[in-house]
Design an enzyme around this catalytic site. Structure first.
Site, PDB file in Angstrom:
ATOM      1  N   TRP A  67      13.290  17.863 -55.971  1.00  0.00           N
ATOM      2  CA  TRP A  67      13.603  16.435 -56.111  1.00  0.00           C
ATOM      3  C   TRP A  67      13.010  15.602 -54.967  1.00  0.00           C
ATOM      4  O   TRP A  67      12.491  14.510 -55.193  1.00  0.00           O
ATOM      5  CB  TRP A  67      15.107  16.202 -56.194  1.00  0.00           C
ATOM      6  CG  TRP A  67      15.734  16.767 -57.427  1.00  0.00           C
ATOM      7  CD1 TRP A  67      16.702  17.740 -57.487  1.00  0.00           C
ATOM      8  CD2 TRP A  67      15.462  16.406 -58.799  1.00  0.00           C
ATOM      9  NE1 TRP A  67      17.033  18.006 -58.798  1.00  0.00           N
ATOM     10  CE2 TRP A  67      16.296  17.212 -59.617  1.00  0.00           C
ATOM     11  CE3 TRP A  67      14.594  15.504 -59.404  1.00  0.00           C
ATOM     12  CZ2 TRP A  67      16.280  17.126 -61.009  1.00  0.00           C
ATOM     13  CZ3 TRP A  67      14.581  15.415 -60.795  1.00  0.00           C
ATOM     14  CH2 TRP A  67      15.414  16.225 -61.577  1.00  0.00           C
ATOM     15  N   LYS A  89      26.032  14.012 -62.810  1.00  0.00           N
ATOM     16  CA  LYS A  89      26.433  15.284 -62.194  1.00  0.00           C
ATOM     17  C   LYS A  89      27.925  15.234 -61.843  1.00  0.00           C
ATOM     18  O   LYS A  89      28.726  15.886 -62.460  1.00  0.00           O
ATOM     19  CB  LYS A  89      25.608  15.563 -60.942  1.00  0.00           C
ATOM     20  CG  LYS A  89      24.103  15.335 -61.086  1.00  0.00           C
ATOM     21  CD  LYS A  89      23.371  16.501 -61.705  1.00  0.00           C
ATOM     22  CE  LYS A  89      21.935  16.229 -62.116  1.00  0.00           C
ATOM     23  NZ  LYS A  89      21.003  15.948 -61.055  1.00  0.00           N
ATOM     24  N   ASP A 112      19.237  10.790 -51.287  1.00  0.00           N
ATOM     25  CA  ASP A 112      19.500  11.041 -52.701  1.00  0.00           C
ATOM     26  C   ASP A 112      20.696  11.976 -52.760  1.00  0.00           C
ATOM     27  O   ASP A 112      20.606  13.146 -52.393  1.00  0.00           O
ATOM     28  CB  ASP A 112      18.255  11.691 -53.334  1.00  0.00           C
ATOM     29  CG  ASP A 112      18.487  12.149 -54.768  1.00  0.00           C
ATOM     30  OD1 ASP A 112      19.602  11.945 -55.303  1.00  0.00           O
ATOM     31  OD2 ASP A 112      17.540  12.722 -55.351  1.00  0.00           O
TER      32      ASP A 112
HETATM   33  C1  LIG Z   1      19.513  15.441 -61.185  1.00  0.00           C
HETATM   34  C2  LIG Z   1      18.919  14.929 -59.982  1.00  0.00           C
HETATM   35  C3  LIG Z   1      17.945  13.905 -60.009  1.00  0.00           C
HETATM   36  C4  LIG Z   1      17.351  13.367 -61.292  1.00  0.00           C
HETATM   37  O1  LIG Z   1      18.097  12.429 -61.868  1.00  0.00           O
HETATM   38  P1  LIG Z   1      17.591  11.757 -63.232  1.00  0.00           P
HETATM   39  O2  LIG Z   1      18.723  10.834 -63.517  1.00  0.00           O
HETATM   40  O3  LIG Z   1      17.412  12.831 -64.245  1.00  0.00           O
HETATM   41  O4  LIG Z   1      16.336  11.045 -62.947  1.00  0.00           O
HETATM   42  C5  LIG Z   1      17.447  13.437 -58.819  1.00  0.00           C
HETATM   43  N1  LIG Z   1      17.868  13.931 -57.657  1.00  0.00           N
HETATM   44  C6  LIG Z   1      18.793  14.905 -57.589  1.00  0.00           C
HETATM   45  C7  LIG Z   1      19.238  15.409 -56.264  1.00  0.00           C
HETATM   46  C8  LIG Z   1      19.348  15.440 -58.741  1.00  0.00           C
HETATM   47  O5  LIG Z   1      20.255  16.417 -58.651  1.00  0.00           O
END
Ligand SMILES: *Cc1c(COP(=O)(O)O)cnc(C)c1O
Length: 373
Positions: free
Chosen positions: A107, A200, A176
């Site tokens: 990511w 999540k 993030d």
């Molecule tokens: C799942 C995830 C993403 C991606 O998110 P999307 O909504 O599918 O774009 C980005 N960063 C992390 C750390 C994630 O776990």
């Protein structure tokens, strides 16, 4: 809920939601509080939806003790949308237009590639071929003129999690937190921007929560898409927000509150992840977690079966047998293979215990098969 087959869902996103949240959403779908309409059909500028928005902000603020100097934005575009929104809004903070990135998984690698489209990106440590550890922060080579330092707090694909907040020195710190937001208490004041996609730990897809410090508003590049302009979005509801996803998040925040808040979520995730890592550690190499013990994720426990590179046949057998006893969505991400058990807030200790026991008995049955390879 009647008629729902009983399974244990270890999906890494979209993922498990608390049953009480789903039951409430089911009730409200046709008729929200006797209004004769559900949240899906409500104007995003109606008093009723405004109340939901305000509740969402108040609950987030209370749960994370978010200081008043932060704006809370509810955007679309997912976590990946923020890979672009962050540089669009902040790489221009300093004239040099450069940003420092820590890359500890798929990511953050993706986020760095996206930022490269808008400025100069420096990875502050030697690049890694595989993502199994966090390069020693003392060795990070931070630039003096970077607009910000970016890192991913928990990589759900590679199973690498920061159990500390890095020191960004003078630079604005950005994180993030899509896959570990609200899994533990958080000192928001250390950050310039925090973002988290909701699917999540926070609810369902469609919503990304962005916390941004007020003094960082107003630096967007001229080419910034209007829906990603933090300043504009912070001033008022510019366009239709992901209403239903915000409503679902409200129910989840209430569930977190009633279940002891971020402190209790953290205690649970320590217990849950330890159950699985202990089985892995005691398996004489039958299960292998490639991640450095100091940064193993409490949210996404990844491992291979039958050796460090995994045995495809054994891993498929594991997935099949687990599904037979009602444990689903354990397949690792296609980038890394193997197994990934995601232990987000809604997954219980009992359910994790069930997986730990399954792993122990699976090993007993199959260790000879692994050894004979
Ligand atoms: C799942 C995830 C993403 C991606 O998110 P999307 O909504 O599918 O774009 C980005 N960063 C992390 C750390 C994630 O776990």
């Amino acid at each position: 809920m009647e008629n729902r087959k009983s399974v244990v869902n270890f999906a890494s996103g979209c993922s498990r939601l608390p049953l009480s949240v789903l039951a409430q959403a089911q009730k409200d779908l046709l008729d929200y509080r006797g209004l004769g309409v559900g949240v899906l059909e409500m104007s995003h500028r109606s008093p009723e939806f405004t109340e939901i928005l305000d509740a969402a902000k108040a609950d987030l603020t209370n749960l994370l003790k978010i200081p008043e100097s932060y704006k809370i934005l509810f955007l679309q575009g997912g976590g990946s949308g923020q890979f672009s929104a962050v540089p669009f809004n902040l790489i221009g903070l300093k004239d040099a237009r450069c940003a420092d990135y820590v890359v500890t998984g798929a990511w953050s690698a993706e986020a760095a590639r996206e930022a490269e489209k808008l400025g100069k990106v420096k990875i502050v440590h030697p690049e890694q071929d595989t993502y199994t550890s966090i390069p020693d922060p003392n060795s990070w080579d931070l630039s003096s003129d970077s607009s910000y330092l970016y890192y991913c707090a928990n990589d759900s694909i590679n199973g690498v999690e920061f159990h500390f907040i890095p020191d960004s020195k003078e630079a604005v710190l950005i994180s993030d937190m899509s896959s570990n937001f609200l899994s533990k208490p958080l000192d928001v004041s250390k950050f310039g921007v925090i973002f988290a996609a909701a699917q999540k730990n926070l609810g369902c897809a469609g919503l990304t929560v962005v916390l941004v410090r007020e003094d960082l508003l107003g630096f967007a590049l001229s080419g910034c898409p209007i829906v990603f302009d933090y300043k504009l979005q912070a001033e008022s509801l510019y366009n239709t927000p992901p209403c239903y996803s915000i409503y679902i998040m409200c129910l989840v925040l209430d569930w977190i509150k009633r279940n002891g808040g971020p402190e209790a979520m953290e205690q649970n995730s320590v217990v849950k992840s330890k159950l699985l890592y202990d089985v892995i550690g005691d398996s004489d190499g039958f299960y292998v977690c490639p991640v450095d013990v100091r940064c193993r994720s409490r949210m996404n426990v990844i491992f291979r079966i039958g050796g460090p590179d995994g045995n495809d046949v054994l891993e498929q057998t594991f997935l099949d047998k687990a599904a037979e006893v009602g444990m689903i969505s354990l397949k690792g991400h296609r980038l890394v293979g193997g197994i990934c058990a995601s232990l987000y807030n809604a997954v219980t200790v009992e359910e994790t215990q069930k997986l730990a026991e399954f792993m122990t008995s699976f090993k007993k049955e199959h260790q000879l098969q692994a050894a004979s390879r």
